[in-house]
Design a protein around this motif. Structure first.
Motif, PDB file in Angstrom:
ATOM      1  N   TRP A 250       0.822  -1.210   0.000  1.00  0.00           N
ATOM      2  CA  TRP A 250       0.000   0.000   0.000  1.00  0.00           C
ATOM      3  C   TRP A 250       0.856   1.260   0.000  1.00  0.00           C
ATOM      4  CZ3 TRP A 250      -4.880   0.465  -1.207  1.00  0.00           C
ATOM      5  CH2 TRP A 250      -5.750  -0.610  -1.052  1.00  0.00           C
ATOM      6  N   GLU A 251       1.995   1.215   0.646  1.00  0.00           N
ATOM      7  CA  GLU A 251       2.839   2.408   0.753  1.00  0.00           C
ATOM      8  C   GLU A 251       3.369   2.867  -0.601  1.00  0.00           C
ATOM      9  OE1 GLU A 251       7.109   1.579   2.115  1.00  0.00           O
ATOM     10  OE2 GLU A 251       6.025  -0.158   2.920  1.00  0.00           O
ATOM     11  N   ARG A 288      -8.901  -4.085   3.104  1.00  0.00           N
ATOM     12  CA  ARG A 288      -7.692  -3.767   3.860  1.00  0.00           C
ATOM     13  C   ARG A 288      -7.703  -4.555   5.157  1.00  0.00           C
ATOM     14  NH1 ARG A 288      -4.757   1.876   3.051  1.00  0.00           N
ATOM     15  NH2 ARG A 288      -5.596   2.535   1.051  1.00  0.00           N
ATOM     16  N   PHE A 289      -6.501  -4.951   5.589  1.00  0.00           N
ATOM     17  CA  PHE A 289      -6.368  -5.747   6.799  1.00  0.00           C
ATOM     18  C   PHE A 289      -5.467  -5.017   7.787  1.00  0.00           C
ATOM     19  CE2 PHE A 289      -7.021  -8.502   3.140  1.00  0.00           C
ATOM     20  CZ  PHE A 289      -8.095  -9.275   3.549  1.00  0.00           C
ATOM     21  N   ASP A 290      -5.835  -5.058   9.042  1.00  0.00           N
ATOM     22  CA  ASP A 290      -5.123  -4.324  10.084  1.00  0.00           C
ATOM     23  C   ASP A 290      -3.652  -4.741  10.150  1.00  0.00           C
ATOM     24  OD1 ASP A 290      -4.891  -2.537  12.254  1.00  0.00           O
ATOM     25  OD2 ASP A 290      -5.044  -4.218  13.659  1.00  0.00           O
ATOM     26  N   LYS A 291      -2.762  -3.765  10.109  1.00  0.00           N
ATOM     27  CA  LYS A 291      -1.309  -3.955  10.200  1.00  0.00           C
ATOM     28  C   LYS A 291      -0.764  -4.865   9.096  1.00  0.00           C
ATOM     29  CE  LYS A 291      -1.160  -3.270  15.208  1.00  0.00           C
ATOM     30  NZ  LYS A 291      -0.766  -3.863  16.514  1.00  0.00           N
ATOM     31  N   CYS A 292      -1.439  -4.897   7.968  1.00  0.00           N
ATOM     32  CA  CYS A 292      -0.983  -5.691   6.827  1.00  0.00           C
ATOM     33  C   CYS A 292      -0.548  -4.744   5.712  1.00  0.00           C
ATOM     34  CB  CYS A 292      -2.103  -6.610   6.323  1.00  0.00           C
ATOM     35  SG  CYS A 292      -1.625  -7.606   4.885  1.00  0.00           S
ATOM     36  N   PRO A 293       0.730  -4.747   5.330  1.00  0.00           N
ATOM     37  CA  PRO A 293       1.235  -3.779   4.343  1.00  0.00           C
ATOM     38  C   PRO A 293       0.941  -4.157   2.890  1.00  0.00           C
ATOM     39  CG  PRO A 293       3.020  -5.203   5.039  1.00  0.00           C
ATOM     40  CD  PRO A 293       1.812  -5.623   5.840  1.00  0.00           C
ATOM     41  N   ASN A 298      -3.152 -12.769   0.883  1.00  0.00           N
ATOM     42  CA  ASN A 298      -4.052 -13.875   1.164  1.00  0.00           C
ATOM     43  C   ASN A 298      -4.810 -13.525   2.448  1.00  0.00           C
ATOM     44  OD1 ASN A 298      -5.191 -16.298   2.178  1.00  0.00           O
ATOM     45  ND2 ASN A 298      -3.637 -17.526   1.133  1.00  0.00           N
ATOM     46  N   PRO A 299      -6.138 -13.441   2.406  1.00  0.00           N
ATOM     47  CA  PRO A 299      -6.893 -13.033   3.591  1.00  0.00           C
ATOM     48  C   PRO A 299      -6.650 -13.916   4.812  1.00  0.00           C
ATOM     49  CG  PRO A 299      -8.287 -13.002   1.645  1.00  0.00           C
ATOM     50  CD  PRO A 299      -7.020 -13.678   1.245  1.00  0.00           C
ATOM     51  N   LYS A 303      -0.364 -12.554   4.143  1.00  0.00           N
ATOM     52  CA  LYS A 303       0.921 -12.469   3.467  1.00  0.00           C
ATOM     53  C   LYS A 303       0.701 -12.624   1.959  1.00  0.00           C
ATOM     54  CE  LYS A 303       3.650 -14.337   7.295  1.00  0.00           C
ATOM     55  NZ  LYS A 303       4.579 -15.424   7.720  1.00  0.00           N
ATOM     56  N   PRO A 304       1.676 -12.232   1.134  1.00  0.00           N
ATOM     57  CA  PRO A 304       1.505 -12.367  -0.320  1.00  0.00           C
ATOM     58  C   PRO A 304       1.313 -13.823  -0.729  1.00  0.00           C
ATOM     59  CG  PRO A 304       3.350 -10.919   0.176  1.00  0.00           C
ATOM     60  CD  PRO A 304       2.943 -11.541   1.471  1.00  0.00           C
ATOM     61  N   TYR A 305       0.509 -14.028  -1.758  1.00  0.00           N
ATOM     62  CA  TYR A 305       0.349 -15.370  -2.308  1.00  0.00           C
ATOM     63  C   TYR A 305       1.684 -15.831  -2.895  1.00  0.00           C
ATOM     64  CZ  TYR A 305      -4.780 -14.984  -2.124  1.00  0.00           C
ATOM     65  OH  TYR A 305      -6.075 -14.868  -1.711  1.00  0.00           O
ATOM     66  N   THR A 306       2.033 -17.090  -2.659  1.00  0.00           N
ATOM     67  CA  THR A 306       3.216 -17.646  -3.322  1.00  0.00           C
ATOM     68  C   THR A 306       2.875 -18.008  -4.767  1.00  0.00           C
ATOM     69  OG1 THR A 306       2.632 -19.841  -2.488  1.00  0.00           O
ATOM     70  CG2 THR A 306       4.185 -18.544  -1.191  1.00  0.00           C
ATOM     71  N   ASP A 307       1.605 -18.393  -4.984  1.00  0.00           N
ATOM     72  CA  ASP A 307       1.151 -18.703  -6.337  1.00  0.00           C
ATOM     73  C   ASP A 307      -0.377 -18.756  -6.336  1.00  0.00           C
ATOM     74  OD1 ASP A 307       1.395 -19.175  -8.998  1.00  0.00           O
ATOM     75  OD2 ASP A 307       1.986 -21.273  -8.828  1.00  0.00           O
ATOM     76  N   ILE A 308      -0.972 -18.618  -7.503  1.00  0.00           N
ATOM     77  CA  ILE A 308      -2.436 -18.695  -7.625  1.00  0.00           C
ATOM     78  C   ILE A 308      -2.799 -19.650  -8.758  1.00  0.00           C
ATOM     79  CG2 ILE A 308      -2.917 -16.409  -6.647  1.00  0.00           C
ATOM     80  CD1 ILE A 308      -3.095 -15.350  -9.533  1.00  0.00           C
TER      81      ILE A 308
END
Length: 395
Positions: A250-251, A288-293, A298-299, A303-308
């Motif tokens: 997001w930053e 948006r998720f609390d304290k998640c940049p 992945n909800p 953390k970021p998805y490793t693959d989809i």
């Protein structure tokens, strides 16, 4: 230090003298040729000499039981001739033993790759799956260019894609370039360097139409993965690479300036991607998720998805787009921009191409736009050249 004229008969009958652990019989014919007789009953042929610095050296020839006297004597004579010519048989053997196996080089290659590669797992996979099973146990000085060329030439016959074979060649070549740089023993040249790169066309010409994009939107919206619709949509709207988007934060998104900053990419260069209004609208409705940049985490893990892979394959099948690759969305984004009249240079900047050649693959898509340009120019000129030619001929 008993001396004797070593013969097959003498060596067969010789034994360790009583009260000693070992008796050495020095040959009077070949200087340095020695038969060692041990208290245990074992016998060994050796060759002893002084090197060029005056140090006492020894080169084991072999056990008495393993070779004939004639064979041992012949080797002793060869070693003696080598010493007379300034050589060092023991040092040569030690140097030979010091040559690493390719597996040891591969370990060092991978350790070095981890210091600078963003995803060294790709190098690790190529080494582990393709190269080590064939070459891992070979000494570096045993690997020759003809053998490597033959092996690489056989890989496509085993079902490997040309692009995969090229990755293998590049990785194998890199190993030996590092070995030369590190001055590893036994590596005098790179056996992969002289092998030509096979010619192949790895470019894909799969582009989505507007109707296919709409069908894909519906399929992604029905996916059990709640982020698939957002991921696929932003890939199409920005032309970004999959990993660039999955790792986005997001930053780095400035909604006011309508720009997304990508700090690092495949080319190693940072870039700014302009955001269209549809892209902004899609980003604004992202959860948006609390304290998640992360922009598209992945909800469940935040953390970021490793693959989809699985949800993507399910959605493309539902949309009737079997065979469509996720990376084809990047190509489709480029085709939509070019067909809308955007020039190749601008598209290349948006996609983050390292050079103009990468963008030229889309040049054929701009034909309709170029046609419109020449039609507009002719209309603005408003001169009928064909009519003028007919008048000139008739006169």
């Amino acid at each position: 230090m008993p001396k004797a004229t070593l013969t097959a008969k003498f060596c067969a009958e010789a034994s360790c003298m009583p009260g000693r652990n070992r008796t050495d019989y020095w040959d009077t014919t070949v200087s340095g040729f020695v038969l060692e007789c041990h208290k245990s009953g074992n016998k060994t042929y050796t060759f002893r000499y002084q090197d060029q610095y005056g140090r006492q050296c020894q080169r084991k020839i072999g056990r008495y039981a393993d070779l004939t006297f004639a064979q041992a004597q012949k080797l002793a004579k060869q070693f003696r001739a080598e010493v007379v010519m300034g050589g060092d048989p023991a040092a040569r053997k030690a140097e030979k033993k010091a040559v690493l196996t390719y597996r040891e080089l591969a370990d060092q290659h991978l350790a070095f790759a981890k210091t600078y590669q963003k995803r060294p797992g790709n190098t690790e996979a190529v080494l582990r799956v393709h190269i080590l099973p064939k070459w891992g146990n070979k000494r570096l000085d045993e690997i020759t260019t003809p053998e490597v060329a033959k092996w690489l030439g056989e890989l496509p016959e085993r079902g490997l894609a040309p692009a995969t074979v090229e990755k293998i060649r590049i990785t194998f070549n890199r190993s030996f370039e590092l070995a030369l740089k590190w001055q590893m023993k036994g590596v005098q040249h790179n056996p992969v360097r002289g092998i030509p790169r096979p010619k192949y066309n790895n470019a894909r010409d799969r582009f989505l139409s507007s109707e296919e994009a709409a069908a894909l939107l519906k399929a992604c919206s029905d996916s059990i993965n709640p982020q698939l619709r957002n991921i696929v949509g932003l890939l199409l709207l920005t032309g970004a690479r999959k990993r660039e988007l999955l790792d986005a934060k997001w930053e780095h998104v400035n909604l006011d300036r309508r720009v997304w900053f990508i700090p690092t990419s495949k080319t190693g260069k940072a870039r700014h991607v302009p955001l269209s209004q549809p892209a902004l609208d899609l980003i604004r409705q992202l959860p948006r998720f609390d304290k998640c940049p992360w922009l598209l985490p992945n909800p469940k893990t935040r953390k970021p998805y490793t693959d989809i892979k699985h949800p993507w394959e399910t959605a493309r099948a539902a949309a009737g787009l079997d065979g469509l690759h996720l990376h084809d969305l990047r190509h489709s984004a480029a085709s939509f921009m070019i067909n809308a009249g955007i020039d190749l240079f601008a598209v290349g900047r948006i996609l983050g191409h390292a050079d103009h050649q990468s963008t030229m693959r889309y040049s054929h898509l701009a034909n309709e736009t170029l046609m419109q340009a020449v039609e507009a120019g002719a209309a603005k000129m408003n001169v009928n050249w064909a009519s003028s030619a007919e008048l000139a001929l008739s006169s």
